[in-house]
Motif scaffolding. Structure first.
Motif, PDB file in Angstrom:
ATOM      1  N   GLU A 156       0.833  -1.201   0.000  1.00 39.08           N
ATOM      2  CA  GLU A 156       0.000   0.000   0.000  1.00 39.08           C
ATOM      3  C   GLU A 156       0.871   1.256   0.000  1.00 39.08           C
ATOM      4  OE1 GLU A 156      -3.182  -0.050  -0.403  1.00 39.08           O
ATOM      5  OE2 GLU A 156      -3.320  -2.246  -0.297  1.00 39.08           O
ATOM      6  N   GLY A 157       0.388   2.276  -0.731  1.00 42.54           N
ATOM      7  CA  GLY A 157       1.075   3.563  -0.732  1.00 42.54           C
ATOM      8  C   GLY A 157       2.044   3.755  -1.875  1.00 42.54           C
ATOM      9  N   ILE A 158       2.315   2.712  -2.646  1.00 46.40           N
ATOM     10  CA  ILE A 158       3.214   2.849  -3.791  1.00 46.40           C
ATOM     11  C   ILE A 158       2.380   3.201  -5.027  1.00 46.40           C
ATOM     12  CG2 ILE A 158       4.835   1.682  -5.329  1.00 46.40           C
ATOM     13  CD1 ILE A 158       5.796   0.043  -3.008  1.00 46.40           C
ATOM     14  N   LYS A 230      19.747  -7.091 -12.255  1.00 48.04           N
ATOM     15  CA  LYS A 230      19.126  -7.995 -11.285  1.00 48.04           C
ATOM     16  C   LYS A 230      18.626  -7.237 -10.063  1.00 48.04           C
ATOM     17  CE  LYS A 230      21.972 -12.060 -12.401  1.00 48.04           C
ATOM     18  NZ  LYS A 230      22.956 -13.031 -11.851  1.00 48.04           N
ATOM     19  N   LEU A 231      17.432  -7.588  -9.642  1.00 54.16           N
ATOM     20  CA  LEU A 231      16.887  -7.112  -8.380  1.00 54.16           C
ATOM     21  C   LEU A 231      16.406  -8.320  -7.586  1.00 54.16           C
ATOM     22  CD1 LEU A 231      14.683  -4.028  -9.441  1.00 54.16           C
ATOM     23  CD2 LEU A 231      17.058  -4.024  -8.661  1.00 54.16           C
ATOM     24  N   GLN A 232      16.513  -8.255  -6.279  1.00 54.58           N
ATOM     25  CA  GLN A 232      16.068  -9.358  -5.436  1.00 54.58           C
ATOM     26  C   GLN A 232      15.344  -8.817  -4.208  1.00 54.58           C
ATOM     27  OE1 GLN A 232      18.896 -12.723  -4.790  1.00 54.58           O
ATOM     28  NE2 GLN A 232      20.362 -11.487  -5.941  1.00 54.58           N
ATOM     29  N   GLY A 233      14.647  -9.724  -3.523  1.00 57.42           N
ATOM     30  CA  GLY A 233      14.060  -9.416  -2.231  1.00 57.42           C
ATOM     31  C   GLY A 233      13.097  -8.252  -2.268  1.00 57.42           C
ATOM     32  N   GLU A 234      13.134  -7.449  -1.220  1.00 56.84           N
ATOM     33  CA  GLU A 234      12.181  -6.352  -1.069  1.00 56.84           C
ATOM     34  C   GLU A 234      12.360  -5.287  -2.137  1.00 56.84           C
ATOM     35  OE1 GLU A 234       8.831  -5.045   1.212  1.00 56.84           O
ATOM     36  OE2 GLU A 234       9.901  -6.951   0.909  1.00 56.84           O
ATOM     37  N   GLU A 235      13.575  -5.117  -2.628  1.00 59.99           N
ATOM     38  CA  GLU A 235      13.824  -4.151  -3.708  1.00 59.99           C
ATOM     39  C   GLU A 235      13.051  -4.548  -4.960  1.00 59.99           C
ATOM     40  OE1 GLU A 235      17.607  -1.936  -5.922  1.00 59.99           O
ATOM     41  OE2 GLU A 235      17.898  -3.897  -4.971  1.00 59.99           O
ATOM     42  N   LEU A 236      13.041  -5.842  -5.277  1.00 59.40           N
ATOM     43  CA  LEU A 236      12.304  -6.337  -6.440  1.00 59.40           C
ATOM     44  C   LEU A 236      10.807  -6.151  -6.249  1.00 59.40           C
ATOM     45  CD1 LEU A 236      11.908  -7.873  -9.085  1.00 59.40           C
ATOM     46  CD2 LEU A 236      12.164 -10.014  -7.794  1.00 59.40           C
ATOM     47  N   VAL A 237      10.300  -6.523  -5.092  1.00 61.50           N
ATOM     48  CA  VAL A 237       8.864  -6.430  -4.820  1.00 61.50           C
ATOM     49  C   VAL A 237       8.390  -4.982  -4.886  1.00 61.50           C
ATOM     50  CG1 VAL A 237       7.069  -6.844  -3.103  1.00 61.50           C
ATOM     51  CG2 VAL A 237       8.867  -8.555  -3.464  1.00 61.50           C
ATOM     52  N   THR A 238       9.147  -4.092  -4.286  1.00 59.80           N
ATOM     53  CA  THR A 238       8.797  -2.671  -4.320  1.00 59.80           C
ATOM     54  C   THR A 238       8.756  -2.154  -5.750  1.00 59.80           C
ATOM     55  OG1 THR A 238       9.783  -2.323  -2.142  1.00 59.80           O
ATOM     56  CG2 THR A 238       9.472  -0.379  -3.518  1.00 59.80           C
ATOM     57  N   CYS A 239       9.728  -2.573  -6.545  1.00 65.04           N
ATOM     58  CA  CYS A 239       9.779  -2.145  -7.944  1.00 65.04           C
ATOM     59  C   CYS A 239       8.559  -2.663  -8.719  1.00 65.04           C
ATOM     60  CB  CYS A 239      11.073  -2.645  -8.583  1.00 65.04           C
ATOM     61  SG  CYS A 239      11.302  -2.074 -10.289  1.00 65.04           S
ATOM     62  N   LEU A 240       8.225  -3.941  -8.564  1.00 59.93           N
ATOM     63  CA  LEU A 240       7.093  -4.516  -9.299  1.00 59.93           C
ATOM     64  C   LEU A 240       5.784  -3.810  -8.969  1.00 59.93           C
ATOM     65  CD1 LEU A 240       7.853  -8.356  -9.070  1.00 59.93           C
ATOM     66  CD2 LEU A 240       8.004  -6.895 -11.097  1.00 59.93           C
ATOM     67  N   ASN A 241       5.661  -3.307  -7.760  1.00 63.43           N
ATOM     68  CA  ASN A 241       4.442  -2.625  -7.344  1.00 63.43           C
ATOM     69  C   ASN A 241       4.190  -1.321  -8.104  1.00 63.43           C
ATOM     70  OD1 ASN A 241       2.689  -3.381  -4.629  1.00 63.43           O
ATOM     71  ND2 ASN A 241       4.618  -4.514  -4.790  1.00 63.43           N
ATOM     72  N   ILE A 246       2.772  -6.878 -16.499  1.00 59.13           N
ATOM     73  CA  ILE A 246       4.020  -7.632 -16.638  1.00 59.13           C
ATOM     74  C   ILE A 246       3.961  -8.420 -17.939  1.00 59.13           C
ATOM     75  CG2 ILE A 246       3.168  -9.563 -15.200  1.00 59.13           C
ATOM     76  CD1 ILE A 246       6.131  -9.941 -14.309  1.00 59.13           C
ATOM     77  N   LEU A 247       4.990  -8.292 -18.760  1.00 56.44           N
ATOM     78  CA  LEU A 247       5.072  -8.994 -20.037  1.00 56.44           C
ATOM     79  C   LEU A 247       5.903 -10.262 -19.865  1.00 56.44           C
ATOM     80  CD1 LEU A 247       5.804  -6.021 -22.493  1.00 56.44           C
ATOM     81  CD2 LEU A 247       3.591  -6.965 -21.808  1.00 56.44           C
ATOM     82  N   VAL A 248       5.327 -11.393 -20.289  1.00 54.50           N
ATOM     83  CA  VAL A 248       6.064 -12.672 -20.287  1.00 54.50           C
ATOM     84  C   VAL A 248       5.988 -13.209 -21.714  1.00 54.50           C
ATOM     85  CG1 VAL A 248       6.389 -14.881 -19.126  1.00 54.50           C
ATOM     86  CG2 VAL A 248       5.240 -13.014 -17.917  1.00 54.50           C
ATOM     87  N   PRO A 249       6.834 -12.667 -22.615  1.00 48.66           N
ATOM     88  CA  PRO A 249       6.720 -12.970 -24.048  1.00 48.66           C
ATOM     89  C   PRO A 249       7.610 -14.121 -24.505  1.00 48.66           C
ATOM     90  CG  PRO A 249       8.189 -11.119 -23.728  1.00 48.66           C
ATOM     91  CD  PRO A 249       7.806 -11.595 -22.348  1.00 48.66           C
ATOM     92  N   SER A 250       7.660 -15.184 -23.729  1.00 45.84           N
ATOM     93  CA  SER A 250       8.586 -16.292 -23.994  1.00 45.84           C
ATOM     94  C   SER A 250       8.408 -16.859 -25.404  1.00 45.84           C
ATOM     95  CB  SER A 250       8.386 -17.401 -22.968  1.00 45.84           C
ATOM     96  OG  SER A 250       8.676 -16.923 -21.665  1.00 45.84           O
ATOM     97  N   GLY A 267       0.401  -6.995  -8.097  1.00 50.99           N
ATOM     98  CA  GLY A 267      -0.591  -6.125  -8.698  1.00 50.99           C
ATOM     99  C   GLY A 267      -0.457  -5.897 -10.183  1.00 50.99           C
ATOM    100  N   CYS A 268       0.481  -6.584 -10.835  1.00 49.90           N
ATOM    101  CA  CYS A 268       0.654  -6.444 -12.285  1.00 49.90           C
ATOM    102  C   CYS A 268      -0.257  -7.434 -13.018  1.00 49.90           C
ATOM    103  CB  CYS A 268       2.092  -6.732 -12.697  1.00 49.90           C
ATOM    104  SG  CYS A 268       3.345  -5.791 -11.822  1.00 49.90           S
TER     105      CYS A 268
END
Length: 345
Positions: A156-158, A230-241, A246-250, A267-268
């Protein structure tokens, strides 16, 4: 009871199998099992685990660990780590995370041996998607893959002020080039009418990155496309918010598509290639496009960009859909299967 969990790669490698190996090992420990995880990954991790990790084992160490175990759990077939099971009779569980067949869907001698002999010797084979079960080993039990609900979540808040995100290794199979070209098409064809800014952020790294960066320069998309690495952990989650889609064009058929769940949990709305396990992963909370087809991807992106009500409805559907893929729920089912194998061996 002592469980030897085999994972070809492990932390600090980042990927779906590495993540599920860690989550399952922790679940087994919490259930009272003594767990050792054996992997070919040499590099040490800074994390401290509640189970022992054997990295890059010698021949004799592999044999010793198999003698120690009451059950061998292969998180994806690991013949080079599991071969002592031919001589040291222990109950085994094998989880399929990827196709047994070749990339073109055919079965060579190696694939036939793995399917007809290696899997049949196991007491239990589990597939993480229906597509994987049907294509690779129809006698497998299907247990959907899981995401880490305590980590991937809506914060919330992002402000969700960015449009599209790609999360994955920058290799040809993952289709990052297709995502870049789709942004170029949106910019060229719909810039004046589009109800969002066609920007794309790529999270991840890999051998394709220099070529993809050159393509962005060539197309003049420096203002629209960002490489974060590369992003991991809380940094990744915050960014995705911060993203709406989200594109998954495999380009290849994904056996499941854990990244789609992780994005959805933040939320994507996922826009994914049809085929394989991706449609199964997103359910009614995302849309698909024809694999490898640029105009089909662009059309799917436009469908959501021009229909705020559809976007809102899919985001609402995501909560219910994700309930089926929570790690806590699915690891309990894994434990039940392990206990059944131990009881009946």
């Amino acid at each position: 009871m002592r469980v030897l969990l085999l994972s070809h790669n492990f932390n600090p490698f980042i990927g779906g199998i590495e993540v599920t190996s860690e989550v399952l090992a922790k679940a087994f420990v919490n259930a009272g099992y003594e767990v050792r995880l054996m992997t070919w990954t040499r590099e040490p991790s800074t994390e401290i685990y509640s189970f022992k990790i054997i990295r890059n084992p010698s021949l004799w160490r592999i044999i010793k660990e198999h003698k120690w175990a009451d059950l061998v759990f292969e998180n994806n077939p690991c013949v080079r780590l599991a071969w002592p099971g031919i001589f040291i009779k222990r109950p085994s569980v094998v989880v399929l995370h990827t196709w047994i067949s070749r990339s073109d869907g055919t079965f060579g001698l190696k694939e036939k041996i793995k399917k007809k002999w290696w899997l049949e010797r196991a007491q239990k084979v589990i597939a993480v998607s229906s597509a994987l079960k049907e294509k690779s080993y129809n006698d497998a039990l299907m247990l959907g893959n899981f995401y880490r609900e305590n980590q991937f979540r809506i914060i919330e808040g992002i402000q969700r002020d960015k449009s599209y995100v790609f999360l994955g290794r920058l290799v040809k199979d993952k289709g990052a080039e297709l995502a870049i070209r789709a942004i170029n098409e949106l910019k060229k064809q719909y810039a004046d009418t589009l109800q969002l800014d066609p920007n794309l952020t790529l999270i991840g790294d890999g051998p394709e990155r220099p070529r993809l960066e050159a393509l962005v320069q060539e197309l003049g998309l420096q203002e629209q496309i960002t490489f974060l690495g590369k992003l991991q952990g809380e940094e990744l989650v915050t960014c995705l918010n911060r993203f709406r889609f989200i594109l998954v064009p495999s380009i290849w058929e994904e056996p499941f598509g854990l990244v789609a769940l992780e994005g959805m949990a933040c939320g994507c709305i996922p826009i994914v290639s049809e085929g394989g396990g991706l449609p199964e992963a997103i359910g009614p909370a995302g849309i698909t496009f024809k694999k490898g087809k640029l105009q089909s991807l662009v059309a799917s992106m436009m469908l959501l960009a021009e229909d705020p009500q559809k976007e809102s409805a899919m985001r609402t559907l995501a909560g219910e859909h994700l309930k089926s893929f929570r790690s806590e729920q699915i690891t309990k089912r894994y434990l039940k299967e392990v206990e059944s194998v131990l009881t009946h061996f």
